[in-house]
Enzyme design. Sequence first.
Site, PDB file in Angstrom:
ATOM      1  N   GLU A 284       0.799  -1.228   0.000  1.00  0.00           N
ATOM      2  CA  GLU A 284       0.000   0.000   0.000  1.00  0.00           C
ATOM      3  C   GLU A 284       0.830   1.277   0.000  1.00  0.00           C
ATOM      4  O   GLU A 284       0.529   2.216  -0.706  1.00  0.00           O
ATOM      5  CB  GLU A 284      -0.939   0.026   1.218  1.00  0.00           C
ATOM      6  CG  GLU A 284      -2.246  -0.718   0.981  1.00  0.00           C
ATOM      7  CD  GLU A 284      -3.133  -0.718   2.216  1.00  0.00           C
ATOM      8  OE1 GLU A 284      -3.355   0.360   2.774  1.00  0.00           O
ATOM      9  OE2 GLU A 284      -3.600  -1.798   2.615  1.00  0.00           O
TER      10      GLU A 284
ATOM     11  N   ASP B 241      -2.492  -4.326   3.366  1.00  0.00           N
ATOM     12  CA  ASP B 241      -2.583  -4.571   4.822  1.00  0.00           C
ATOM     13  C   ASP B 241      -3.435  -5.793   5.185  1.00  0.00           C
ATOM     14  O   ASP B 241      -4.360  -6.159   4.453  1.00  0.00           O
ATOM     15  CB  ASP B 241      -3.146  -3.335   5.534  1.00  0.00           C
ATOM     16  CG  ASP B 241      -2.112  -2.217   5.595  1.00  0.00           C
ATOM     17  OD1 ASP B 241      -0.942  -2.493   5.303  1.00  0.00           O
ATOM     18  OD2 ASP B 241      -2.488  -1.082   5.936  1.00  0.00           O
TER      19      ASP B 241
END
Length: 576
Positions: A9, A82
Site C-alpha cells: 500500500e 494490509d
Amino acid sequence: MAKNLVIVESPAKMKTVKKFLGANYTVEASNGHVRDFPKSQFGIDVDNDFEPKYITIRGKGELLAKLRKEAKKADKIYLATDPDREGEAISWHLMQALKTDTAKMHRITFNEVTKTAVKASIKQARELDMNLVDAQQARRMLDRMVGYTISPLLWAKVKRGLSAGRVQSVALRIICDREDEINAFIPEEYWSLEGEFQVKGEKKPLIAKFYGTDKKLPIRNRQEMDEILKSLEDCKYEITEVKKGERIKNAPLPFTTSTLQQEAAKTLNFSTQKTMRLAQQLYEGVDVKGSGTVGLISYLRTDSTRISEEADAAARTYISEQYGLDYVSQTEKAIKNGQKIQDAHEAIRPTDIARTPVLVKESLTRDQFRLYQLIWRRFAASRMAPARYETTSVKIGAGEYVFTVAASKVAFDGFMSVYTEEGDDKKGNVLSQSLERGMELKLKELKPEQHFTQPPAHFTEASLVKTLEELGIGRPSTYAPTITTLLARRYIVKESKNLYITELGEAVNDMMEDGFPTIVDVNFTANMESLLDGVEEGKVKWKTIVENFYPDMMQAVEKAEKELEEVKIEDEVSEE
C-alpha cells in the site's frame, strides 16, 4: 529467472519490503485505494440489485498505467496490502484494475514488516478472501448511503459544507449526551473526617479515616458531622485490629489499537491521530543503525490481545535472561470472553523484544521513540509475573465508632520493574511496625472536611475511544478518523485534552436525533458492526444488509425533508 511483482500500500513499506526480497522481485506501491465511488454521484445502482459503481480515483491513472505495465511483464503477482478488511478490498480492486490474468495473482499478508514474516508470507500465498472484501464493501456502501443522502439535508437545514457519517453521528451523540448529563448535574454535599493520632515512641503521627460503626456511615451534612464530633469528644482511642495480608496486581494485557490510543493520550499526551501516524511509521519500517530498514512493531489495527507463539517464547527467554526466572509469567494470558478475536491478528508488540528502546533511540524521532518505548514496555510487562504487595490494615475503636488506616508495600515488583501506569505506587506507604492490638493512641486532632459530588467528566479523546469500544461502535481503524472528522467539521472542539460540543455540533445532533433516530442509536450501530462481522465470517450476505438498510433510510430522509425546521448558525467572526 521468474519475474515477480509485489504490490504493497505505501511507499515507505515498499522500501522496506524491497530490501528483503532480492533481485527477482519488483516492489510497487498502490498508495492506498485505487478505485472508489464517484465524487459527483451516488454510485450505487439501487434498481439493479444495489450494484456498486467504482471508478478510478482521480490522479491514480498514471500510477495504474505503470502497475499494469509491470503486471504484464510479471509471471506472478503478489498483492501484499494490509492484513485487514480494508487491505483485502484494496487487493480486490487492484485485481479488477490491473486487467491482467487473475490466475497469476496471489494474496499475501504479513503481520509485521520483517524479513522472516515477508518471506514466509510468499510461501503461504492464498486466494483472495471475498468475505473480507464484501464486509468492507457493505461498510463503505452503508457509509455512502448515510453521507450522500443526509449531508445535503444538513446543508439545506443548517449550513453548507456539513456532513453526516454513520459512526461519526453516533460518536457526536455520545458526546452530546455527556454534555447534557454535566449540565443537568446537581451536586450533593458530603463530609469526610480524618483523625491524627500520636503513637507512643513514634515521631510521625498516624492518620486514620473515619469509617462508621460496624458498617460504613456516610456523613451527609454539617449537622450529622457535629453530632459525630460531639460523641467523639471524650473517647478513648484504641487499636482493635491489625491485619496483615497480601495483594496481587496482575500484569496488563498487551496493547490493542484502542488501549494504545488511550495510554498514549494519558501518558504522552498524543492525540489519537498522532498515535496512529507514529505507529504506522514504526510498523512500515525505520532505518535502524546496524540493521537497515526494518518494521519495529506488528500491525497497528487490531482488537486482539493474542500473541504468536514465537513472540511469546522469545519474550519469556528475554525476560528470564535480563530479569531472572522469577520475573517470567507462569500463566497464559486469558482473552476476555465474548470478544470477537480476529485470529489472524495479534496484539501490537515489538517485532523483536531484544531490540530495546535504548538500542533504537538514536534512529528514531523523539515521539517515535516515546511511542515505541510505551509499546515495548507494555508487551514485556504482559509476559511478566504479577507484582506482590504486603498489606496492613488497622482498625481504631472510638466508642461506638471506628477509624481505619491501610498501607501496602511492594514485596516483589514483578512486571512493575518495566511498566507502571498512573497511580501505581512502586514504593507504597508503610505503617510503623510497633502497632499492636489493644494499644492506646493519643488523639492530636480531628479534621472534618466538606465536599460536593462532582459531575461526570468531559470526554477526552482517550475516554471517548474507550466508550466507543465498550459500546461496540466502530472498529480499530475507525476511532482516529472519526474523532478527526468531528474536530475538522467543528462539531466539537478540544481544550486542554477535554472535548466540548459546539453550537454547530449541537444543532447537527438535534437534527439527527429528530430526523434519524435509528442512525444515531447506539444499539443499532453496534448491531450493524456485528452484522458486518457476520459478513466477514461468511454467515451473512452483504447485499441483505444493504437492501434492508436503504428503504428505511430513504423513508426517514423524505420525512425529514418535510418536517425538520431550519436552524440558523452564524459563521464565527474571525479577526481576519
